[in-house]
Design an enzyme around this catalytic site. Structure first.
Site, PDB file in Angstrom:
ATOM      1  N   ARG A  19       0.825  -1.216   0.000  1.00 53.10           N
ATOM      2  CA  ARG A  19       0.000   0.000   0.000  1.00 53.10           C
ATOM      3  C   ARG A  19       0.855   1.261   0.000  1.00 53.10           C
ATOM      4  NH1 ARG A  19      -1.683  -1.221   6.282  1.00 53.10           N
ATOM      5  NH2 ARG A  19       0.282  -0.488   7.194  1.00 53.10           N
ATOM      6  N   SER A  23       1.153   4.354  -3.129  1.00 52.72           N
ATOM      7  CA  SER A  23       0.830   5.778  -2.967  1.00 52.72           C
ATOM      8  C   SER A  23       1.847   6.659  -3.683  1.00 52.72           C
ATOM      9  CB  SER A  23       0.773   6.142  -1.478  1.00 52.72           C
ATOM     10  OG  SER A  23       2.062   6.121  -0.887  1.00 52.72           O
ATOM     11  N   ASN A 253       3.581  -3.271   8.465  1.00 51.60           N
ATOM     12  CA  ASN A 253       4.042  -3.907   7.227  1.00 51.60           C
ATOM     13  C   ASN A 253       4.265  -5.391   7.445  1.00 51.60           C
ATOM     14  OD1 ASN A 253       4.108  -1.621   5.652  1.00 51.60           O
ATOM     15  ND2 ASN A 253       6.255  -1.167   6.072  1.00 51.60           N
ATOM     16  N   HIS A 281      -5.977  -1.268   6.224  1.00 47.45           N
ATOM     17  CA  HIS A 281      -5.611  -0.357   5.134  1.00 47.45           C
ATOM     18  C   HIS A 281      -6.597   0.798   5.065  1.00 47.45           C
ATOM     19  CE1 HIS A 281      -4.560   1.271   1.257  1.00 47.45           C
ATOM     20  NE2 HIS A 281      -5.790   1.051   0.823  1.00 47.45           N
ATOM     21  N   GLU A 307       5.333  12.792   4.446  1.00 45.69           N
ATOM     22  CA  GLU A 307       4.096  13.416   3.985  1.00 45.69           C
ATOM     23  C   GLU A 307       3.448  14.327   5.019  1.00 45.69           C
ATOM     24  OE1 GLU A 307       4.666  10.027   1.168  1.00 45.69           O
ATOM     25  OE2 GLU A 307       4.920  10.297   3.315  1.00 45.69           O
ATOM     26  N   THR A 417      34.289  40.659 -25.670  1.00 44.66           N
ATOM     27  CA  THR A 417      34.700  41.075 -27.017  1.00 44.66           C
ATOM     28  C   THR A 417      34.884  39.885 -27.947  1.00 44.66           C
ATOM     29  OG1 THR A 417      35.869  42.969 -26.056  1.00 44.66           O
ATOM     30  CG2 THR A 417      36.415  42.380 -28.326  1.00 44.66           C
ATOM     31  N   ASP A 517      33.207  32.588 -15.816  1.00 48.33           N
ATOM     32  CA  ASP A 517      34.642  32.763 -16.054  1.00 48.33           C
ATOM     33  C   ASP A 517      35.447  32.818 -14.764  1.00 48.33           C
ATOM     34  OD1 ASP A 517      33.541  35.184 -15.335  1.00 48.33           O
ATOM     35  OD2 ASP A 517      34.158  36.253 -17.140  1.00 48.33           O
ATOM     36  N   GLU A 566      31.001  36.069  -6.374  1.00 50.87           N
ATOM     37  CA  GLU A 566      30.840  37.305  -7.159  1.00 50.87           C
ATOM     38  C   GLU A 566      31.685  38.384  -6.476  1.00 50.87           C
ATOM     39  OE1 GLU A 566      29.548  37.965  -9.945  1.00 50.87           O
ATOM     40  OE2 GLU A 566      28.412  36.167 -10.422  1.00 50.87           O
ATOM     41  N   HIS A 569      31.754  42.229  -6.850  1.00 54.43           N
ATOM     42  CA  HIS A 569      30.644  43.028  -6.332  1.00 54.43           C
ATOM     43  C   HIS A 569      30.648  43.080  -4.804  1.00 54.43           C
ATOM     44  CE1 HIS A 569      29.310  43.584 -10.368  1.00 54.43           C
ATOM     45  NE2 HIS A 569      29.409  42.285 -10.568  1.00 54.43           N
TER      46      HIS A 569
END
EC number: 3.2.1.183
Length: 722
Positions: A19, A23, A253, A281, A307, A417, A517, A566, A569
């Site tokens: 089962r 699901s 189970n 079930h 879940e 470029t 780069d 970066e 910056h």
């Protein structure tokens, strides 16, 4: 989209054992069913689906209007360790006939059950491709061993979380065959309607029960410690009886120990107790509503940590069965559930609470991703799996291919470029290089890249170079996992949300890697330059802009949104000049080639740039090199501008030293040699004493962007792909 190598439909066999896995598999089955032009679906049912004691849950598959092609009775009753082994053996005996009859192109199996192991073993030995759902997860029991064994048998992998994806990668699975999709059950779970939940609650728990005033209990045996798990179940039932709330108890189970757990339930009269409802079930769509509106869930089911978090329902996770899984804050772990009082205290702490909803395991869009993944499977590809093993010490033995051919990469550098393509050998030698002006439009640019790469690949054959793949260095922010340029620099127009991997891979039939780069400069230093063998270092690349790359524990850092390093910056002044990024006071606004060109133009317009021995032809644009030349010839204003630029770069390096504490900083690019001494002076003046001895050097690599692009290919091949 179709890559299955012919015009026929892909024949998919979905095998479901119980089962719980249905699901997860049902949403995929529904998705396959909605696209009959692409797929043929065969359904094989085995395991506890066909056992009356566990609810004959094959009926819900029929109720979902799926045709069951084959029913296989594979469970040897006994519910002990030997019975589990015999059940695997029985499945292995029966499955070959089924698979020979169905002849699927691919089999989909789920999870970590012993039945799924039998399915995967049979399919693998019969050369049937396997797609494993929810591999890479960690729970903490024998399930881990089974799940990971299925992973090694499977050819394709669908995982639910980023951590699971990383586990699969660390298990040396082929990166290109791993899909991070999320949990398929979340597609149904997150779209569930709530309007009829009270009728569902009354159906299963009684007319007098209200929302948030009942408990759902779901506990399974731990097959590696059956005796303790049965004792824990007994204590749990005692605590629930004492807590005195209506409780829905689901049967465990069909694992070793489950029969003993059912005996405990009957010994305590749970099936006839007025506060309990014991069921074999509950259909998944109804189960969703029951846990969503419960006051608490208790037990050791994976459902509790996966879940239920989507609803914020409190969960008490007992024992070690799920202890390795990722969880939301709604889960309270009781690892040593060895007394009734401890479990009872957990019930008092959790019952009736409402936690924030978490979506760790999915966003509700798993099935479309999985269907797209299935369509992309090329049945003409070799069936034999490839494993990506980590780097190993180079083998001193020789390979005839290495003698007869030069193992090489195609490296592409997309600058502001120029567009350059090179053939680069394993030793970092640039065997051949091609240069063209970078076109201004996307279409012209991508066509030129393809043309240059095709030309270089043809030339490589003449030069006896075997091309192993293509590496691309480009400005901007890149998603290297997908090979997509997310946002480019302003210097490269029409270069946002660009998929570079697909057109090159389709044209050249080679694997393709893409990165920015700055990162490529760091990769070049790691493989060929002064960073070779170092665990931690930082590269700053100075050119038209300012970029960088960070190597930490021998690995390149990309960041959660691919925005790490970066470095151009980093802000070094609150009121500095405007930067191309939209901010101001960035290093790039002071020390980049663009910034120096801006200042050179200002001086030239004021007739303050040229000194004796200098001239600028009328048809030549004033640029950074003119400023540098003026400074060398004694222009005090030019010298001051360069000093300010170097100081800004130096302050950025100080910030890096204080943040990352690398063992080496490498300055790369055309301006590096002009800044190195100023940067070192700033470090001596501004840095903490504990980092002042960190080496800052100028790169000795001539083409770091090309070499870094090549290294992505060449490093991958040294991982020994089999």
């Amino acid at each position: 989209m179709e890559k299955n190598g012919n015009n026929r439909k892909l024949r998919v066999c979905v095998a479901t054992c119980n089962r719980a896995d249905y699901s997860k598999l049902a949403p995929i089955m529904f998705g396959i069913k909605t696209e009959p032009e692409f797929f043929e679906l065969d359904v094989v049912v085995l395991g506890s689906h066909l056992i009356d004691d566990y609810g004959n849950t094959y009926r819900m598959i029929e109720q979902d209007d799926f045709d069951i092609n084959t029913r296989l009775h594979t469970i040897v009753r006994g519910e002990d360790e030997a019975a589990m082994v015999e059940s695997v053996g029985l499945a292995l005996v029966k499955l070959p006939d089924v698979l020979n009859r169905l002849k699927p192109d691919i089999m989909i199996v789920h999870g970590d059950r012993f039945d799924a192991l039998a399915l995967a073993t049979s399919a693998a030995l019969m050369n049937i491709r396997i797609l494993h759902i929810e591999g890479g997860e960690v729970s903490g029991t024998i399930d881990d061993s089974i799940r990971h064994a299925i992973t090694k048998l499977a050819h394709y992998h669908v995982c639910c979380t980023r951590s699971a994806e990383q586990h699969l990668i660390s298990m040396c699975e082929d990166h290109d065959r791993i899909l991070l999709a999320g949990c398929p059950s979340y597609d149904k779970l997150l779209s569930a309607k709530n309007k009829d939940y009270m009728s569902i609650i009354r159906m299963w728990l009684g007319d007098d029960v209200k929302s948030k005033d009942y408990i759902v209990a779901l506990q399974h045996p731990v097959t590696t410690d059956i005796k303790h798990s049965i004792k824990m179940f007994e204590l749990t039932l005692d605590a629930l009886i004492s807590f005195n709330k209506r409780t829905l108890v689901l049967f465990p189970n069909i694992d070793a120990g489950s029969k003993e757990m059912v005996r405990v339930m009957r010994k305590k009269g749970i099936e006839h107790h007025p506060n309990f409802r014991a069921v074999k079930h509950v259909p998944f769509d109804q189960f969703i509503q029951l846990v969503a509106h419960a006051g608490c869930m208790i037990g050791n089911s994976s459902c509790g940590v996966r879940e239920v978090g989507a609803f914020g329902t409190p969960v008490i996770n007992l024992g070690t069965r799920q202890i390795g899984r990722e969880t939301g804050e709604n889960v309270l772990h009781v690892r040593d559930a060895d007394t009734q009082d401890k479990i009872l205290q957990a019930l008092h702490l959790q019952f009736g609470k409402q936690y924030p909803c978490s979506k760790i395991y999915g966003d509700g869009n798993a099935v479309p991703r999985i269907l797209k993944f299935l369509k992309s499977i090329d049945l003409q590809e070799p069936l034999q799996k490839k494993f990506c093993f980590p780097p190993v010490k180079e083998n001193i033995s020789q390979d005839i291919d290495h003698i007869l051919e030069t193992l090489s990469a195609l490296a592409v550098d997309l600058g502001g470029t120029n567009l350059r393509v090179a053939i680069v050998s394993m030793k970092g030698e640039i065997v051949k290089k091609y240069t063209q002006f970078n076109p201004k439009t996307y279409e012209e640019r991508i066509n030129l890249i393809l043309q240059m790469c095709v030309e270089a690949a043809a030339e490589a054959v003449k030069l006896n170079c075997r091309i192993l793949g293509v590496g691309i260095s480009t400005g901007g922010r890149v998603n290297p996992r997908e090979g997509i340029v997310l946002h480019s620099t302003k210097l490269i127009q029409e270069w946002n949300s660009v998929d570079l991997r697909t057109p090159l891979s389709d044209t050249l039939h080679l694997p393709v890697w893409v990165d920015n780069d700055g990162n490529c400069a760091a990769l070049a230093e790691r493989k060929f330059g002064q960073g070779k063998g170092l665990e931690n270092f930082v590269t700053l690349i100075t050119g038209t802009g300012i970029g960088g790359g960070i190597i930490h524990q021998h690995e390149l850092i990309h960041g959660s949104s691919f925005c790490a390093a970066e470095l151009g910056h980093l802000v070094v002044s609150l009121d500095g000049p405007d930067c191309s990024c939209g901010s101001h006071g960035c290093i790039e606004a002071y020390a980049s080639g663009m910034a120096l060109q801006r200042e050179a133009k200002k001086l030239h317009d004021e007739d303050l740039l040229l000194v004796e021995g200098m001239s600028v032809p009328k048809d030549e644009a004033v640029g950074a090199l003119h400023l540098i030349q003026a400074a060398k010839l004694g222009n005090a204003k030019a010298q001051s501008i360069l000093r300010t630029a170097g100081t800004a770069l130096g302050l950025g390096v100080v910030n890096i030293l204080h943040t990352m504490n690398p063992s080496l900083v490498i300055l790369s690019g055309v301006l590096a040699s002009h800044y190195i001494h100023i940067v070192k002076d700033v470090i001596r003046q501004q840095a903490l004493s504990s980092v002042q001895d960190v080496d800052v050097v100028v790169s000795d690599l001539v083409d770091p962007a090309l070499l870094g692009a090549a290294s992505m290919v060449l490093d991958y091949t040294t991982r020994r792909i089999y």
